[in-house]
Design an enzyme around this catalytic site. Structure first.
Site, PDB file in Angstrom:
ATOM      1  CG  ASP A  20      -2.046   0.979   1.117  1.00 23.30           C
ATOM      2  OD1 ASP A  20      -2.328   1.457  -0.001  1.00 23.30           O
ATOM      3  OD2 ASP A  20      -2.656   1.308   2.155  1.00 23.30           O
ATOM      4  CG  ASN A  68      -7.174  -2.255  -6.324  1.00 22.92           C
ATOM      5  OD1 ASN A  68      -6.215  -2.981  -6.078  1.00 22.92           O
ATOM      6  ND2 ASN A  68      -7.525  -1.280  -5.496  1.00 22.92           N
TER       7      ASN A  68
HETATM    8  C1  FPP Z   1      -1.623   0.260  -3.436  1.00 25.38           C
HETATM    9  O1  FPP Z   1      -1.279   1.584  -3.591  1.00 25.38           O
HETATM   10  C2  FPP Z   1      -1.116  -0.604  -4.459  1.00 25.38           C
HETATM   11  C3  FPP Z   1      -1.866  -1.186  -5.445  1.00 25.38           C
HETATM   12  C4  FPP Z   1      -3.283  -0.931  -5.623  1.00 25.38           C
HETATM   13  C5  FPP Z   1      -1.307  -2.107  -6.407  1.00 25.38           C
HETATM   14  C6  FPP Z   1       0.050  -2.687  -6.164  1.00 25.38           C
HETATM   15  C7  FPP Z   1       0.782  -2.586  -7.427  1.00 25.38           C
HETATM   16  C8  FPP Z   1       2.089  -2.475  -7.589  1.00 25.38           C
HETATM   17  C9  FPP Z   1       3.056  -2.543  -6.471  1.00 25.38           C
HETATM   18  C10 FPP Z   1       2.615  -2.238  -8.955  1.00 25.38           C
HETATM   19  C11 FPP Z   1       3.261  -3.391  -9.600  1.00 25.38           C
HETATM   20  C12 FPP Z   1       2.637  -4.668  -9.303  1.00 25.38           C
HETATM   21  C13 FPP Z   1       3.058  -5.903  -9.621  1.00 25.38           C
HETATM   22  C14 FPP Z   1       2.455  -7.050  -8.958  1.00 25.38           C
HETATM   23  C15 FPP Z   1       4.075  -6.216 -10.600  1.00 25.38           C
HETATM   24  P1  FPP Z   1      -2.443   2.679  -3.598  1.00 25.38           P
HETATM   25  O2  FPP Z   1      -2.561   3.141  -4.997  1.00 25.38           O
HETATM   26  O3  FPP Z   1      -3.667   2.126  -2.992  1.00 25.38           O
HETATM   27  O4  FPP Z   1      -1.805   3.760  -2.687  1.00 25.38           O
HETATM   28  P2  FPP Z   1      -2.570   4.862  -1.813  1.00 25.38           P
HETATM   29  O5  FPP Z   1      -3.338   4.108  -0.753  1.00 25.38           O
HETATM   30  O6  FPP Z   1      -1.454   5.675  -1.262  1.00 25.38           O
HETATM   31  O7  FPP Z   1      -3.447   5.614  -2.764  1.00 25.38           O
END
Ligand code: FPP
Length: 246
Positions: A20, A68
């Site tokens: 996250d 998501n």
């Molecule tokens: C949360 O950050 C993360 C995700 C929704 C997706 C995770 C994805 C990656 C790490 C990119 C690459 C992935 C792979 C598996 C190769 P957020 O966008 O919810 O952050 P926030 O809570 O700060 O908005």
């Protein structure tokens, strides 16, 4: 070397991570959320490598939740491309390190190209036994339980299951990947203290570690911090301290 703080004999077998903070990392730097995800990919690389070096047997990464799907289309598309890109770029190293790649979730909702890449990685690494890397994509914990119940009801209808005989073990056989051990350690980055619909069935006795580090900054040293903290805990599984120690 930070890894020396670790007891090599008590490495958690299965580590699951809620990655996250990509969006916040980017916003704090005046960048687009997508930049945060791109940077988050570097952390995925580093953490897969680190987990393998430390002797973790299974690493499950929450790459994309069912919720998501409601994000802006551009962000969803970018996350799918990043997953595909990761597989293309990392498959050779993953293969060299004997890592088996699998995925869990409602995979039928994924774009064909993403699904094909995951299947390609799965087929190419099927016989690897050094470590298992599980991508939870289009995944929801409640949905997994519902999907299991649906399959179970179908089997009950044709007499393959006797409802009276159903117990936790036979129910768990209907989960997406029944042979996965339950996580020993669940790490969530970026400070939020929630499980966010991740592996709900499997985390019944899992130790939870919340790191304040945003996912794009998360590296081996932070994984080691989480494992050191885990190693100082006593896992009682509902027993008393005395019982556990005897
Ligand atoms: C949360 O950050 C993360 C995700 C929704 C997706 C995770 C994805 C990656 C790490 C990119 C690459 C992935 C792979 C598996 C190769 P957020 O966008 O919810 O952050 P926030 O809570 O700060 O908005």
């Amino acid at each position: 070397m930070p890894a020396s703080r670790l007891d090599p004999k008590a490495i958690p077998r299965h580590v699951a991570i809620i990655m996250d903070g990509n969006g916040r990392w980017a916003e704090e730097r005046g960048m687009s959320r997508i930049e945060g995800h791109r940077q988050g990919l570097e952390s995925v690389r580093a953490v897969v490598r680190a987990a393998h070096e430390l002797g973790v047997q299974t690493l499950t990464l929450y790459a994309f939740s069912l919720e998501n799907w409601n994000r802006p289309k551009r962000e969803v598309d970018e996350l799918m491309s990043l997953l595909e890109f990761y597989i293309d770029a990392e498959l050779p190293e993953v293969q060299r390190n004997g890592i088996r790649v699998t995925s869990i979730g409602r995979l039928e909702r994924l774009p064909i190209s993403t699904r094909a890449k995951l299947e390609e990685a799965e087929a190419a690494t099927r016989d690897n036994r050094e470590m298992q890397l599980v991508f939870a994509v289009s995944y929801g914990g409640r949905a997994e339980i519902v999907d299991a119940a649906r399959k179970l009801l179908r089997d009950a209808e044709v007499g393959k299951v006797d409802p009276e005989q159903l117990d936790e073990k036979s129910f768990a056989a209907y989960l997406y990947q029944p042979e996965l051990s339950d996580p020993d350690l669940l790490i969530r980055t970026s400070g939020e203290r929630r499980v966010s619909n991740f592996l709900l069935w499997q985390i019944a006795y899992t130790e939870i570690f919340v790191s304040d580090v945003r996912w794009p900054d998360f590296r081996k040293t932070h994984l080691v911090d989480a494992i050191v903290d885990y190693q100082a805990r006593e896992r009682r599984f509902g027993l008393t301290s005395e019982q556990v120690r005897s």
